[in-house]
Motif scaffolding. Sequence first.
Motif, PDB file in Angstrom:
ATOM      1  N   ARG A 134       0.834  -1.196   0.000  1.00 19.38           N
ATOM      2  CA  ARG A 134       0.000   0.000   0.000  1.00 19.38           C
ATOM      3  C   ARG A 134       0.875   1.255   0.000  1.00 19.38           C
ATOM      4  O   ARG A 134       1.853   1.339   0.730  1.00 19.38           O
ATOM      5  N   ASN A 135       0.500   2.218  -0.830  1.00 16.63           N
ATOM      6  CA  ASN A 135       1.216   3.493  -0.846  1.00 16.63           C
ATOM      7  C   ASN A 135       0.723   4.398   0.279  1.00 16.63           C
ATOM      8  O   ASN A 135      -0.402   4.229   0.761  1.00 16.63           O
ATOM      9  N   PRO A 136       1.539   5.379   0.681  1.00 18.35           N
ATOM     10  CA  PRO A 136       1.060   6.341   1.678  1.00 18.35           C
ATOM     11  C   PRO A 136      -0.087   7.163   1.105  1.00 18.35           C
ATOM     12  O   PRO A 136      -0.149   7.387  -0.103  1.00 18.35           O
ATOM     13  N   ASP A 137      -0.993   7.610   1.966  1.00 22.00           N
ATOM     14  CA  ASP A 137      -2.059   8.519   1.542  1.00 22.00           C
ATOM     15  C   ASP A 137      -1.547   9.952   1.737  1.00 22.00           C
ATOM     16  O   ASP A 137      -1.477  10.453   2.855  1.00 22.00           O
ATOM     17  N   VAL A 138      -1.173  10.581   0.629  1.00 24.04           N
ATOM     18  CA  VAL A 138      -0.530  11.891   0.680  1.00 24.04           C
ATOM     19  C   VAL A 138      -1.507  12.946   1.202  1.00 24.04           C
ATOM     20  O   VAL A 138      -1.160  13.792   2.031  1.00 24.04           O
ATOM     21  N   LEU A 139      -2.752  12.877   0.733  1.00 22.79           N
ATOM     22  CA  LEU A 139      -3.753  13.869   1.157  1.00 22.79           C
ATOM     23  C   LEU A 139      -3.948  13.818   2.670  1.00 22.79           C
ATOM     24  O   LEU A 139      -3.963  14.850   3.345  1.00 22.79           O
ATOM     25  N   VAL A 140      -4.093  12.626   3.203  1.00 22.35           N
ATOM     26  CA  VAL A 140      -4.294  12.483   4.652  1.00 22.35           C
ATOM     27  C   VAL A 140      -3.078  13.026   5.411  1.00 22.35           C
ATOM     28  O   VAL A 140      -3.218  13.711   6.426  1.00 22.35           O
ATOM     29  N   GLU A 141      -1.889  12.749   4.877  1.00 28.01           N
ATOM     30  CA  GLU A 141      -0.683  13.243   5.555  1.00 28.01           C
ATOM     31  C   GLU A 141      -0.620  14.774   5.505  1.00 28.01           C
ATOM     32  O   GLU A 141      -0.233  15.421   6.491  1.00 28.01           O
ATOM     33  N   LEU A 142      -0.996  15.344   4.369  1.00 25.90           N
ATOM     34  CA  LEU A 142      -1.013  16.808   4.265  1.00 25.90           C
ATOM     35  C   LEU A 142      -2.017  17.405   5.246  1.00 25.90           C
ATOM     36  O   LEU A 142      -1.768  18.450   5.852  1.00 25.90           O
ATOM     37  N   VAL A 143      -3.160  16.750   5.405  1.00 21.69           N
ATOM     38  CA  VAL A 143      -4.166  17.224   6.367  1.00 21.69           C
ATOM     39  C   VAL A 143      -3.596  17.160   7.785  1.00 21.69           C
ATOM     40  O   VAL A 143      -3.723  18.108   8.565  1.00 21.69           O
ATOM     41  N   VAL A 152      -6.761  22.686   2.549  1.00 21.70           N
ATOM     42  CA  VAL A 152      -6.384  21.474   1.840  1.00 21.70           C
ATOM     43  C   VAL A 152      -7.582  20.973   1.024  1.00 21.70           C
ATOM     44  O   VAL A 152      -8.672  20.767   1.572  1.00 21.70           O
ATOM     45  N   VAL A 153      -7.340  20.818  -0.272  1.00 19.83           N
ATOM     46  CA  VAL A 153      -8.409  20.455  -1.209  1.00 19.83           C
ATOM     47  C   VAL A 153      -8.089  19.118  -1.867  1.00 19.83           C
ATOM     48  O   VAL A 153      -7.003  18.938  -2.424  1.00 19.83           O
ATOM     49  N   GLY A 154      -9.018  18.181  -1.803  1.00 16.06           N
ATOM     50  CA  GLY A 154      -8.857  16.886  -2.465  1.00 16.06           C
ATOM     51  C   GLY A 154      -9.763  16.782  -3.672  1.00 16.06           C
ATOM     52  O   GLY A 154     -10.661  17.602  -3.867  1.00 16.06           O
ATOM     53  N   PHE A 155      -9.512  15.784  -4.490  1.00 17.01           N
ATOM     54  CA  PHE A 155     -10.333  15.483  -5.655  1.00 17.01           C
ATOM     55  C   PHE A 155     -10.781  14.033  -5.562  1.00 17.01           C
ATOM     56  O   PHE A 155     -10.040  13.195  -5.040  1.00 17.01           O
ATOM     57  N   ALA A 156     -11.952  13.732  -6.085  1.00 19.50           N
ATOM     58  CA  ALA A 156     -12.377  12.334  -6.124  1.00 19.50           C
ATOM     59  C   ALA A 156     -13.253  12.091  -7.339  1.00 19.50           C
ATOM     60  O   ALA A 156     -14.166  12.858  -7.624  1.00 19.50           O
ATOM     61  N   LYS A 177     -11.021  11.691   4.745  1.00 21.20           N
ATOM     62  CA  LYS A 177      -9.741  12.348   4.455  1.00 21.20           C
ATOM     63  C   LYS A 177      -9.474  13.505   5.412  1.00 21.20           C
ATOM     64  O   LYS A 177      -8.325  13.851   5.655  1.00 21.20           O
ATOM     65  N   GLY A 178     -10.523  14.170   5.852  1.00 23.58           N
ATOM     66  CA  GLY A 178     -10.346  15.285   6.776  1.00 23.58           C
ATOM     67  C   GLY A 178      -9.943  16.586   6.105  1.00 23.58           C
ATOM     68  O   GLY A 178      -9.542  17.536   6.772  1.00 23.58           O
ATOM     69  N   CYS A 179     -10.055  16.657   4.767  1.00 18.03           N
ATOM     70  CA  CYS A 179      -9.671  17.898   4.084  1.00 18.03           C
ATOM     71  C   CYS A 179     -10.797  18.930   4.182  1.00 18.03           C
ATOM     72  O   CYS A 179     -11.894  18.626   4.659  1.00 18.03           O
ATOM     73  N   ASP A 180     -10.511  20.157   3.761  1.00 21.96           N
ATOM     74  CA  ASP A 180     -11.498  21.235   3.868  1.00 21.96           C
ATOM     75  C   ASP A 180     -12.532  21.167   2.756  1.00 21.96           C
ATOM     76  O   ASP A 180     -13.705  21.443   2.966  1.00 21.96           O
TER      77      ASP A 180
END
Length: 237
Positions: A134-143, A152-156, A177-180
Motif C-alpha cells: 500500500r502506498n502512503p495517503d498523501v492527502l491524509v498526511e497533508l491534512v 487542503v483540497v482533495g479530488f475524487a 480524508k479530513g480535508c477542507d
Amino acid sequence: QGAAALQQDLVGRRVVISAGGTREPLDPVRFLGNRSSGKQGWALARVAAARGADVVLVAANVELPAPFGVRVVDVGTAEELRAAMLAEAVDSGQGAADVVVMTAAVADFRPENVATTKLKKDSAAEPSSVPLARNPDVLVELVTKRAAGQLVVGFAAETGDDEGDVLAHGRAKLARKGCDLLVVNDVSGGQAFGRPDNAAVVLGADGSAVEVPRGSKDAVAAAIWTAVAPRLGRPTD
Ligand code: CTP
Ligand code: CA
C-alpha cells in the motif's frame, strides 16, 4: 468571462497543486500506472497564476508545457510525489502554502518488489501474480501536517453503486480524508479521463455543496478557485 480574466483574488497566495498520475515500477522498463492526463491540475495552476497566485505544480508523468509563470516539479512514483508535496507545501523555505490541491491520481498500491534488471519472459520462474504494497495517503498526511489557516483540497472521481450515490461517496470520502474541500467528479458514464471538459461538485467540510456546471477544464478550474478564494484568511506577508 472578461471580468473573470481580470480577477486578482489570489495575489500573495502560495498554491501547491499535484497533477497527473503516479507510475509504480515493476522493473526498469515497466510500471503500474493510470490514465490521468494532468489537464485539470494544469488548468487549476493556469487559472491560479492568472489570478495572481504563486503556483507550484508537482507533476506526476505529465507531458504538458509548464503554464506561464508556474514552477513545475516532476515526480514519478507516489513516494516521490509525497516527498515533493511535503517539501513544497509544508516544509518549504517560504513557510507553509496557503492552499494545497491534490488532483493527482496517486496509485493506491505499488509492486512490493522492484526488479533491478528487466524481467524476462523465459526466466526460470514465470510470475503468476504481482505482490502489492500500500502506498502512503498523501492527502491524509497533508491534512495531518497542515499549518494554521492552510486550506487542503482533495479530488475524487466517483460512481454511484449499491452503497450510495456519487455525492454520498463524496461526503464519506471528505470525512475520511479530513480535508477542507473535496471536488467530486461523477465518472459513472466513463467520462472525464483525457476529456477536455469536466463537471463537479465542490463539497465543504462545513456541509456546503457548490455545483460546477459542465464546461472546459479552465472554466471548472475558475469555478473551483471562486469557491476556494473566499475561504482564505487575510493574506500574510
Ligand atoms: N490521494 C492521495 N494519496 C493516495 C491516494 C489518494 O493523496 N495514496 C488523494 C488524491 O490525490 C485525491 C484524494 O486523495 O485528492 C482522493 O483520491 P481517491 O483515490 O478517490 O481516494 P482513496 O482514499 O484512494 O479512495 P478509493 O478507494 O476510492 O480509491
Ligand atoms: Ca485511490
